[in-house]
Design an enzyme around this catalytic site. Structure first.
Site, PDB file in Angstrom:
ATOM      1  N   THR A 185     112.134  31.152  21.974  1.00  0.00           N
ATOM      2  CA  THR A 185     113.368  31.063  21.218  1.00  0.00           C
ATOM      3  C   THR A 185     114.520  31.905  21.858  1.00  0.00           C
ATOM      4  OG1 THR A 185     113.047  32.681  19.418  1.00  0.00           O
ATOM      5  CG2 THR A 185     112.557  30.374  19.063  1.00  0.00           C
ATOM      6  N   GLU A 329     111.089  25.408  17.191  1.00  0.00           N
ATOM      7  CA  GLU A 329     110.003  25.469  16.395  1.00  0.00           C
ATOM      8  C   GLU A 329     109.508  24.225  15.765  1.00  0.00           C
ATOM      9  OE1 GLU A 329     112.704  27.646  16.142  1.00  0.00           O
ATOM     10  OE2 GLU A 329     112.024  29.724  15.810  1.00  0.00           O
ATOM     11  N   LYS A 437     130.000  34.570   2.011  1.00  0.00           N
ATOM     12  CA  LYS A 437     129.851  34.673   0.579  1.00  0.00           C
ATOM     13  C   LYS A 437     130.995  35.318   0.086  1.00  0.00           C
ATOM     14  CE  LYS A 437     124.816  34.429   1.008  1.00  0.00           C
ATOM     15  NZ  LYS A 437     123.885  35.225   1.447  1.00  0.00           N
ATOM     16  N   TRP A 442     129.607  30.206  -1.894  1.00  0.00           N
ATOM     17  CA  TRP A 442     129.287  30.031  -0.382  1.00  0.00           C
ATOM     18  C   TRP A 442     130.456  29.184   0.519  1.00  0.00           C
ATOM     19  CZ3 TRP A 442     123.215  29.365   0.597  1.00  0.00           C
ATOM     20  CH2 TRP A 442     122.649  30.496   0.020  1.00  0.00           C
TER      21      TRP A 442
HETATM   22  P1  ADP Z   1     117.489  24.399  20.145  1.00  0.00           P
HETATM   23  O1  ADP Z   1     117.006  25.138  21.081  1.00  0.00           O
HETATM   24  O2  ADP Z   1     117.383  23.037  19.956  1.00  0.00           O
HETATM   25  O3  ADP Z   1     118.969  24.623  20.285  1.00  0.00           O
HETATM   26  P2  ADP Z   1     117.151  26.515  18.595  1.00  0.00           P
HETATM   27  O4  ADP Z   1     115.838  26.816  18.299  1.00  0.00           O
HETATM   28  O5  ADP Z   1     117.815  27.329  19.621  1.00  0.00           O
HETATM   29  O6  ADP Z   1     117.164  25.016  18.913  1.00  0.00           O
HETATM   30  O7  ADP Z   1     118.142  26.570  17.569  1.00  0.00           O
HETATM   31  C1  ADP Z   1     118.159  25.912  16.503  1.00  0.00           C
HETATM   32  C2  ADP Z   1     119.244  25.928  15.571  1.00  0.00           C
HETATM   33  O8  ADP Z   1     120.442  25.459  16.267  1.00  0.00           O
HETATM   34  C3  ADP Z   1     118.968  25.193  14.118  1.00  0.00           C
HETATM   35  O9  ADP Z   1     118.143  25.893  13.184  1.00  0.00           O
HETATM   36  C4  ADP Z   1     120.559  24.913  13.727  1.00  0.00           C
HETATM   37  O10 ADP Z   1     120.965  26.238  13.251  1.00  0.00           O
HETATM   38  C5  ADP Z   1     121.190  24.997  15.075  1.00  0.00           C
HETATM   39  N1  ADP Z   1     121.574  23.371  15.127  1.00  0.00           N
HETATM   40  C6  ADP Z   1     120.539  22.424  16.109  1.00  0.00           C
HETATM   41  N2  ADP Z   1     121.368  21.183  15.731  1.00  0.00           N
HETATM   42  C7  ADP Z   1     122.362  21.411  14.709  1.00  0.00           C
HETATM   43  C8  ADP Z   1     123.331  20.421  14.401  1.00  0.00           C
HETATM   44  N3  ADP Z   1     123.077  19.164  14.813  1.00  0.00           N
HETATM   45  N4  ADP Z   1     124.105  20.948  13.581  1.00  0.00           N
HETATM   46  C9  ADP Z   1     124.297  22.065  13.163  1.00  0.00           C
HETATM   47  N5  ADP Z   1     123.521  23.126  13.664  1.00  0.00           N
HETATM   48  C10 ADP Z   1     122.391  22.664  14.583  1.00  0.00           C
END
Ligand code: ADP
Length: 542
Positions: A185, A329, A437, A442
């Site tokens: 990540t 994940e 907040k 929120w």
């Molecule tokens: P990726 O590598 O697929 O981008 P990451 O693990 O880096 O995934 O990030 C995941 C995070 O990205 C999610 O927990 C969320 O916060 C954000 N995310 C992914 N898709 C969306 C979406 N369609 N709308 C809003 N947030 C998103």
């Protein structure tokens, strides 16, 4: 009593073996890093992947060893992907957009023995190579004619290296729970964390991605993954497309609007997938040049929230937008916004309302929302809670981190805040660390950002919470205007007025030349919070 069915382990390389046997002549087209368009087939990719396995075995790579790739989406990347996994070694995709020190940290943490890289990234690796003691050899994914002069240890051109094998090799069968791939990540806060996929989780995830309401492609379709292989398995497409026999088109190093458009058009692509910034560039290029894509049917968009204006722009082109949510994940698919009954026939604003949610999960992903104490919250489409997930392609631990990451019911906390409605449609309102907040209530920064980018002069918008003496935090809207545009704070706020609750209205608008992004293309809110640390609202008399 056990069932009497065959023990047929779910192994990733069985996917490319299937593609070769059943869809062997299906094309895989690449805009090569060297320049020209290169055409190959699933049969050729399979055969060369076997050669890769054979040379890796000769070089002493065995079950459980890590082999890194730092590479664009290309056919060669797919060959080494399956070649590494086919012998039970672990394909560690490294994101080249990370800072060099982070790349070094990740390679050391994974203890990668071989690094496979495109010519593009040789200079980055040369800078950090003396900090990478575990790496025994660098394989540069090119042919001899394009091989750069380099002092990288035992560097060899891929085509020379792979030609050392005759392909007389058979993949082995092993336990389907064996690790197949890993992806760290991005680690915007703290060290990156390694997610270790298994053969079983990847195969099951591919099957989840294969339905019409997921990626929505078939054997007669053409898929262009703009989303990189190093970004959570290109959202599973590297497994899903060959498992279905879908033609693949790889964009290589060129991800700008004009280059992506050209490939979508010339290869008659029907399905594509990428983050919103990629689609922003594509749509701008198409509008500026009055272009059309008559063959394109589905655009999967995730990684960040897909703005309503973008969903509408695709619908107006006759293209189905498929908003998706997921995370590294989760392999990464969590939810996708397909229209299901009773919404299947919805059009207009009501249809947009559903398409703009992050969607509902395919079979294989369970979800729930809870309060901070872990108590389940209702699926009423209004109550926000911590979004937690479970399933066979969801992580249960991080690589070499000794910490429990699941709750007592075996659910993983995604770090997102969301609502879920009675039909199972989930809507992300924020990352839990970004939500504002204000006076104990929120405010969703994603909703505000979505609304602001709907203004025709706005290129990108970000909202952060800034200290307020009365309300604790209030939203500050940070805006990057499109080139040549000039609008005032008042005009932007007037555009938003009436479309959100009054108390959600940003207290101020700040204009910037550029909005910073993470290595996976998300708005880098930590940097914005730092940039605006000293900022105080004009209306916030202490
Ligand atoms: P990726 O590598 O697929 O981008 P990451 O693990 O880096 O995934 O990030 C995941 C995070 O990205 C999610 O927990 C969320 O916060 C954000 N995310 C992914 N898709 C969306 C979406 N369609 N709308 C809003 N947030 C998103």
């Amino acid at each position: 009593m056990l069932g009497l069915m065959q023990d047929w382990p779910l192994l990733c390389h069985r996917i490319i073996a299937h593609a070769a046997a059943i869809h062997g002549a299906q094309e895989v087209v690449t805009r090569s890093v060297e320049g020209p368009i290169v055409r190959t087939t699933y049969r050729q990719i399979h055969d060369r992947a076997l050669q890769v396995s054979q040379v890796l075995t000769r070089d002493g790579i065995k079950l459980g060893d890590r082999v890194a790739t730092i590479a664009w989406n290309t056919a060669r990347h797919l060959e080494v992907w399956y070649g590494i996994m086919g012998i039970g070694a672990i394909c560690h995709t490294v994101n080249p957009r990370l800072f060099p020190d982070q790349i070094a940290w990740i390679i050391n943490h994974a203890q990668d023995r071989i690094v496979m890289t495109d010519i593009t990234f040789v200079p980055i690796l040369e800078k950090i190579a003396d900090k990478l003691p575990s790496v025994e050899r660098y394989v540069v994914l090119t042919e001899r004619a394009h091989m750069p002069e380099t002092h990288l240890k035992n560097a060899v051109a891929y085509e020379d290296w792979v030609a050392e094998a005759d392909g007389d090799f058979r993949w082995k069968t092993f336990d389907e729970n064996t690790a197949a791939a890993m992806c760290y990540t991005s680690g915007t806060t703290g060290d990156p964390k390694g997610v270790l996929y298994s053969h079983r989780s990847n195969v099951l995830h591919a099957l989840m991605a294969n339905t019409g309401d997921s990626l929505g492609a078939n054997a007669a379709d053409t898929m262009l993954p703009v989303v990189p292989l190093f970004h959570a398995n290109s959202w599973g497409i590297a497994f899903s497309a060959p498992s279905m026999g879908t033609k693949l088109v790889f964009p290589g190093a060129k991800l700008d609007g004009a280059s992506v458009y050209e490939l979508l058009s010339t290869e008659k692509v029907t399905h594509t997938a990428g983050v919103p910034t990629v689609w922003l560039m594509l749509l701008q290029h198409m509008t500026a040049n009055n272009l059309k894509l008559p063959h394109l049917r589905t655009v999967v968009c995730g990684g960040s929230a897909m703005p309503r204006s973008m969903i509408k722009a695709f619908l107006d082109m006759g293209v189905r937008p498929r908003h998706a949510w997921g995370m590294t994940e989760m392999s990464p698919i969590g939810t996708l916004a397909a229209l299901k009954p009773p919404f299947a026939e919805l059009a207009g604003e009501a249809g947009l309302d559903i398409l703009q949610t992050q969607g509902y999960p395919p079979f294989g992903v369970e979800m729930k929302i809870t309060d901070d104490a872990g108590k389940d919250l209702p699926w009423d489409g209004k109550t926000f809670g911590r979004l937690k997930v479970a399933g066979p392609a969801v992580a249960k631990a991080y690589y070499r981190v000794d910490a429990d990451i699941l709750d007592e019911d075996g659910f993983f906390d995604t770090g997102d805040v969301a609502t879920i409605d009675a039909h199972g449609y989930m809507r992300i309102t924020d990352r839990s660390k970004d939500v504002i907040k204000s006076g104990g209530e929120w405010i969703s920064t994603i909703d505000l950002e979505n609304l602001a980018v709907g203004h025709p002069a706005v290129a990108e918008a970000a909202v952060i919470g800034v200290y307020h003496p009365k309300w604790d935090e209030r939203p500050l809207l940070i805006v990057q205007l499109k080139q040549g545009q000039n609008v005032s704070r008042e005009e932007i706020l007037k555009f938003m007025d009436g479309k959100i609750a009054k108390w959600w209205m940003p207290d101020d608008v700040a204009f910037v030349d550029g909005i910073p992004h993470t290595a996976t293309g998300k708005i880098l809110k930590t940097a914005l919070r730092e940039q605006f640390r000293e900022y105080r609202f004009p209306n916030a008399a202490a």
